[in-house]
Design an enzyme around this catalytic site. Structure first.
Site, short mmCIF file in Angstrom:
data_model
loop_
_atom_site.label_atom_id
_atom_site.label_comp_id
_atom_site.label_asym_id
_atom_site.label_seq_id
_atom_site.Cartn_x
_atom_site.Cartn_y
_atom_site.Cartn_z
N LYS A 215 0.76 -1.15 0.00
CA LYS A 215 -0.06 -0.11 -0.08
C LYS A 215 1.03 1.37 -0.11
O LYS A 215 0.54 2.31 -0.52
CB LYS A 215 -0.84 0.05 1.09
CG LYS A 215 -2.15 -0.98 0.92
CD LYS A 215 -3.29 -0.69 2.00
CE LYS A 215 -4.52 -1.42 1.43
NZ LYS A 215 -5.50 -1.24 2.35
N LYS B 79 -6.22 -8.30 -11.55
CA LYS B 79 -7.58 -8.68 -10.72
C LYS B 79 -8.65 -7.48 -10.87
O LYS B 79 -8.22 -6.54 -11.02
CB LYS B 79 -6.97 -8.59 -9.39
CG LYS B 79 -7.89 -9.39 -8.27
CD LYS B 79 -7.48 -9.31 -6.82
CE LYS B 79 -8.22 -8.06 -5.92
NZ LYS B 79 -8.02 -8.35 -4.53
N LYS C 164 -11.78 -1.81 -8.25
CA LYS C 164 -12.28 -0.48 -8.69
C LYS C 164 -11.28 0.45 -9.22
O LYS C 164 -11.39 1.48 -9.95
CB LYS C 164 -13.37 0.10 -7.65
CG LYS C 164 -14.24 1.08 -8.09
CD LYS C 164 -14.46 2.06 -6.93
CE LYS C 164 -14.91 3.41 -7.19
NZ LYS C 164 -14.95 4.13 -5.97
#
Ligand code: AMP
Ligand code: TRP
Length: 342
Positions: free
Chosen positions: A116, A202, A205
């Protein structure tokens, strides 16, 4: 099975995105099924979504929307507790206690923090990497253990966090006496859906609207997205291309096993027509999604019901969590409000 004999399950979903068919088939559909066998507690984990930069009004809105999405998908407030994390402050309280039994070293080994951090820096080289993002797995352990949940349905990507939750439970027990049972992951073989526009990635959004199908999308948008799905990019030397395999996976996930067998057979015979496959996938999704849309519209039309439900569910969650927190406070040497004698 009697409700009191059921083992307790906890899971959480972040309100960072609109729910898409990847989330549904890869997580939420399983949550719905688990309600038959377990005492389920499900949370929209808005506190987790605060670990990366966000807009307050947007978060507030998305959190409520995600709760409605879960209800529309079949999470049943008559049988399960489904609540908003920030309405139950005991999560934050327990997280502090856990912060003090977790070593800095084990947190630095969390691969999701590194991923992240890289993602945030790639988007903005000066992005704030918050202590909250670093401590996030501790809050996750608190989410589970504040209900003394025994099982946690999660994807493989959460395996390391679950392992940390187990270590935290054991460390707490070692320091303050046996209290928590280390929670077990509940892995189920669930489909991982790929992006329609780039099936090497994958479905997510964050890739952009072409790449995913939202669970409550309009029929014509669903059809358009499926019909323009990429089928032949990155064709492997042998075997099905990821785009075609992904479409067949969607048919399977929608329960269209006959159609799946038919197109697989056609593929092996070398006569698969992509247009027919896509039409079949679009029909299956439209059928599924229209059911959800009806339910969602019904729920949304009753705003009072949603607000009452939010409170009722948070109260139910707090009834469990506050009792656990009282005991944790006693064990860890904190003062409990209202307790006079030592
Ligand atoms: P996220 O929104 O990425 O935090 O995911 C929420 C839940 O949906 C997690 O349990 C994920 O494992 C699952 N999920 C997300 N994307 C997909 C996907 N493309 N296919 C299957 N499951 C997914
Ligand atoms: N970290 C999880 C995710 O990103 C969400 C989550 C937060 C969770 N708390 C949890 C999952 C507790 C299971 C149990 O998907």
């Amino acid at each position: 099975m009697n409700i009191q004999d059921r083992k307790r399950v906890f899971s959480g979903i972040q309100p960072t995105s609109v729910m898409h068919i990847g989330n549904y088939f890869g997580a939420v559909q399983n949550w719905v099924k688990l309600q038959d066998q377990y005492e389920c507690i499900y949370s929209v984990v808005d506190l987790h979504a605060m670990t990366i930069p966000y807009q307050p009004e947007q978060l507030f809105h998305n959190t409520r929307e995600m709760l409605i999405d879960l209800l529309a998908c079949g999470v049943d407030p008559q049988r399960s507790i489904v609540f908003i994390q920030s309405m139950v402050p005991e999560h934050m309280e327990l997280a502090w206690v856990f912060n003090c039994v977790t070593s800095y070293g084990e947190l630095t080994r969390m691969t999701q923090f590194k991923d992240k951090t890289d993602q945030l820096r790639a988007g903005d080289k000066d992005a704030l990497i918050s202590a909250g993002l670093f401590n996030y797995p501790i809050l996750q352990a608190a989410d589970i253990l504040v209900y003394k949940a025994e099982f946690v349905p999660v994807g493989k990507d959460q395996e390391q966090h679950l392992e940390l939750s187990r270590n935290i439970a054991e460390r707490f027990n070692f320091q303050y006496g046996e209290y928590f049972v280390p929670p077990q992951p509940l892995f189920t073989d669930l489909p991982k859906l790929l992006s329609l526009a780039d099936p090497t990635k994958k479905m997510s959004k964050s890739l952009g609207p072409k790449h995913f199908i939202a669970l409550f999308e309009e029929e014509d948008v669903v059809r358009k997205k499926v019909m323009s799905a990429v089928t032949d990019s990155g064709q492997p030397a042998e075997g099905m291309s990821p785009g075609v395999a992904n479409l067949i996976e969607i048919l399977k996930a929608c329960g269209k096993l006959e159609a799946m067998a038919f197109f697989t057979e056609q593929y092996h015979q070398g006569g698969l027509r992509y247009k027919d496959l896509k039409e079949s996938v679009a029909d299956a999704l439209v059928e599924l999604i229209s059911g959800f849309r009806v339910k969602r519209t019904e729920i949304v039309s009753n705003r009072d019901y949603i607000q009452r439900l939010e409170i009722e569910m948070a109260d139910k969650a707090r009834a469990i969590a506050s009792q656990v927190m009282r005991e944790v406070r006693e064990r860890s040497g904190m003062h409990n409000y209202g307790r006079i004698n030592g």
